[in-house]
Scaffold this motif. Structure first.
Motif, mmCIF file in Angstrom:
data_model
loop_
_atom_site.group_PDB
_atom_site.id
_atom_site.type_symbol
_atom_site.label_atom_id
_atom_site.label_comp_id
_atom_site.label_asym_id
_atom_site.label_seq_id
_atom_site.Cartn_x
_atom_site.Cartn_y
_atom_site.Cartn_z
ATOM 1 N N PHE A 72 0.835 -1.165 0.076
ATOM 2 C CA PHE A 72 -0.015 0.197 -0.116
ATOM 3 C C PHE A 72 0.753 1.370 0.186
ATOM 4 O O PHE A 72 0.651 2.437 -0.817
ATOM 5 C CB PHE A 72 -0.995 -0.036 1.243
ATOM 6 C CG PHE A 72 -2.028 -1.068 1.028
ATOM 7 C CD1 PHE A 72 -3.135 -0.712 0.395
ATOM 8 C CD2 PHE A 72 -1.929 -2.200 1.875
ATOM 9 C CE1 PHE A 72 -4.011 -1.638 0.223
ATOM 10 C CE2 PHE A 72 -2.924 -3.154 1.823
ATOM 11 C CZ PHE A 72 -4.118 -2.759 0.868
ATOM 12 N N LEU A 73 1.892 1.304 0.792
ATOM 13 C CA LEU A 73 2.549 2.267 0.804
ATOM 14 C C LEU A 73 3.552 2.675 -0.339
ATOM 15 O O LEU A 73 3.738 3.810 -0.652
ATOM 16 C CB LEU A 73 3.577 2.346 2.017
ATOM 17 C CG LEU A 73 3.253 2.923 3.296
ATOM 18 C CD1 LEU A 73 4.290 2.624 4.498
ATOM 19 C CD2 LEU A 73 2.685 4.359 3.378
ATOM 20 N N CYS A 80 2.655 10.746 -4.112
ATOM 21 C CA CYS A 80 3.778 11.737 -3.566
ATOM 22 C C CYS A 80 4.477 12.207 -4.789
ATOM 23 O O CYS A 80 4.760 13.471 -4.841
ATOM 24 C CB CYS A 80 4.353 11.495 -2.289
ATOM 25 S SG CYS A 80 3.183 11.100 -0.940
ATOM 26 N N ARG A 81 5.213 11.483 -5.521
ATOM 27 C CA ARG A 81 6.009 11.650 -6.369
ATOM 28 C C ARG A 81 5.282 12.489 -7.609
ATOM 29 O O ARG A 81 6.104 13.547 -8.120
ATOM 30 C CB ARG A 81 6.746 10.262 -7.163
ATOM 31 C CG ARG A 81 7.692 9.836 -6.161
ATOM 32 C CD ARG A 81 8.682 8.865 -6.887
ATOM 33 N NE ARG A 81 7.954 7.572 -7.442
ATOM 34 C CZ ARG A 81 8.135 7.254 -8.818
ATOM 35 N NH1 ARG A 81 8.678 7.858 -9.754
ATOM 36 N NH2 ARG A 81 7.345 6.052 -9.206
ATOM 37 N N ALA A 106 -1.473 8.806 1.053
ATOM 38 C CA ALA A 106 -0.376 9.998 1.021
ATOM 39 C C ALA A 106 -0.406 11.128 1.811
ATOM 40 O O ALA A 106 0.344 11.898 1.853
ATOM 41 C CB ALA A 106 -0.666 10.046 -0.582
ATOM 42 N N THR A 107 -1.742 11.284 2.460
ATOM 43 C CA THR A 107 -1.993 12.441 3.168
ATOM 44 C C THR A 107 -1.052 12.645 4.265
ATOM 45 O O THR A 107 -0.512 13.599 4.844
ATOM 46 C CB THR A 107 -3.400 12.457 3.691
ATOM 47 O OG1 THR A 107 -3.439 11.582 4.441
ATOM 48 C CG2 THR A 107 -4.250 12.886 2.477
ATOM 49 N N PRO A 225 0.459 0.739 7.736
ATOM 50 C CA PRO A 225 0.217 2.203 7.388
ATOM 51 C C PRO A 225 -1.234 2.820 7.911
ATOM 52 O O PRO A 225 -1.016 4.004 7.719
ATOM 53 C CB PRO A 225 0.552 2.124 5.703
ATOM 54 C CG PRO A 225 0.047 1.071 5.208
ATOM 55 C CD PRO A 225 0.504 -0.043 6.468
ATOM 56 N N PHE A 226 -2.059 1.822 8.040
ATOM 57 C CA PHE A 226 -3.269 2.104 8.313
ATOM 58 C C PHE A 226 -3.488 3.235 9.583
ATOM 59 O O PHE A 226 -4.567 3.667 9.812
ATOM 60 C CB PHE A 226 -4.084 1.127 8.106
ATOM 61 C CG PHE A 226 -4.436 0.339 6.928
ATOM 62 C CD1 PHE A 226 -5.372 1.269 6.163
ATOM 63 C CD2 PHE A 226 -3.676 -0.494 6.569
ATOM 64 C CE1 PHE A 226 -5.343 0.572 4.705
ATOM 65 C CE2 PHE A 226 -3.712 -1.285 5.003
ATOM 66 C CZ PHE A 226 -4.573 -0.418 4.648
ATOM 67 N N THR A 227 -2.243 2.905 10.440
ATOM 68 C CA THR A 227 -2.386 3.874 11.762
ATOM 69 C C THR A 227 -2.684 5.141 11.406
ATOM 70 O O THR A 227 -2.916 6.113 12.094
ATOM 71 C CB THR A 227 -1.214 3.233 12.627
ATOM 72 O OG1 THR A 227 -0.032 3.703 11.917
ATOM 73 C CG2 THR A 227 -1.297 2.077 13.199
ATOM 74 N N ALA A 228 -1.872 5.566 10.267
ATOM 75 C CA ALA A 228 -2.028 6.902 9.930
ATOM 76 C C ALA A 228 -3.103 7.729 9.549
ATOM 77 O O ALA A 228 -3.266 8.926 9.469
ATOM 78 C CB ALA A 228 -1.098 7.022 8.609
#
Length: 291
Positions: A72-73, A80-81, A106-107, A225-228
């Motif tokens: 996912f990341l 982001c790129r 991405a946020t 990543p889902f903690t973000a």
């Protein structure tokens, strides 16, 4: 008129589309697994009166790079790129399924760059309820089922006729389906056409998706990543579709429980691919959320 270009180095190019003139507020569209940027065409053409509309072929899809890694990341870092390469700020992010997940993640990587997010049935796990043990045998069979997908056809017309009667595409508009057939396949030297997102690539993408669905995704060395999602700093509208599968509604509910500034919407007459089934309804909803 659509402007086609790419960003990034030759070994990691991200294929891009642009609708509308530069200088308007930017909107960035992210498709779901297996599709291409062009399936947004009907939505993008309408939004281009107000926005400079961009869409990208996610890694593994269309004309973009085909690496070996599909966490996912990795997809979120590609987003982001793109933002950095184009210098985009105050972006209206609009995404579907796993493409919606790209925007949400991405946020965190580029805080403050998105003005708001409109996400249709994102792929989400709730890290507060993570399970151990990995994928079940049933889920593994679902992932491996992608390997049985037919990859080559005699020509584009044969693809269209086959897909027109497929349950996945039965409710798509003709414009959306023809865009997918034209840009989701590459013409071979012998004149036949082959999926850009091959069955092998799709299976590699589906494994982490099914892990997220079933709450067993652990990520890689970068962690889960889902903690973000709890740190998203812009308004988010999470949508579901009345005719889609229950798991999509369940994952949307997980997103709603995690995201701070969240609101919801239900598309009552459509299934999971609402932007390709009811593009006018999506345009209206996107504009309403902007107001």
């Amino acid at each position: 008129m659509i402007n086609r270009f790419s960003v990034g180095p030759a070994h990691a190019e991200i294929a891009m589309l642009q609708w509308g003139e530069s200088g308007k507020p930017p909107a960035l569209l992210l498709h779901g697994t297996g599709f291409v940027a062009d399936v947004w065409d009907e939505v993008a053409r309408e939004l281009a009166s107000t926005y400079t509309v961009y869409a990208l072929d996610r890694r593994g899809h269309g004309a973009s790079h085909k690496p070996d890694v599909y966490h996912f990341l990795d997809f979120a870092e590609d987003v982001c790129r793109v933002l950095d390469a184009l210098g985009l700020r105050d972006v209206y992010g609009i995404g579907h399924s796993a493409g919606a997940t790209d925007l949400l993640l991405a946020t965190k990587l580029l805080p403050g760059r998105f003005e708001r997010l409109f996400v249709m049935e994102p792929t989400i796990m709730d890290p507060r309820a993570a399970r151990s043990g990995g994928l079940s045998e049933e889920s593994l069979l679902q992932v491996q089922g992608a390997l049985r997908r037919r990859a080559e056809f005699d020509n584009a017309d044969a693809v269209f006729e086959r897909y027109r009667t497929s349950p996945t595409f039965a409710d798509w508009t003709e414009t959306s389906l023809r865009a997918y057939v034209r840009h989701g396949f590459v013409t071979l030297d012998n004149g036949r056409v082959r999926l850009c997102c091959t069955p092998e690539i799709e299976a590699a993408m589906l494994r982490p998706i099914y892990e997220a669905m079933t709450q067993v995704y652990v990520g890689d060395v970068r962690g889960n990543p889902f903690t973000a999602l709890a740190e998203i700093d812009c308004p988010v509208r999470v949508t579901t579709a009345a005719k889609s599968w229950p798991i999509y509604k369940e994952m949307a509910a997980r997103a709603v429980s995690l995201i701070p500034r969240v609101s919801t919407l239900v598309f009552k007459g459509a299934g999971h691919c609402v932007a390709q089934e009811e593009p006018a309804a999506v345009v209206d909803a996107v504009r309403e959320f902007a107001r």
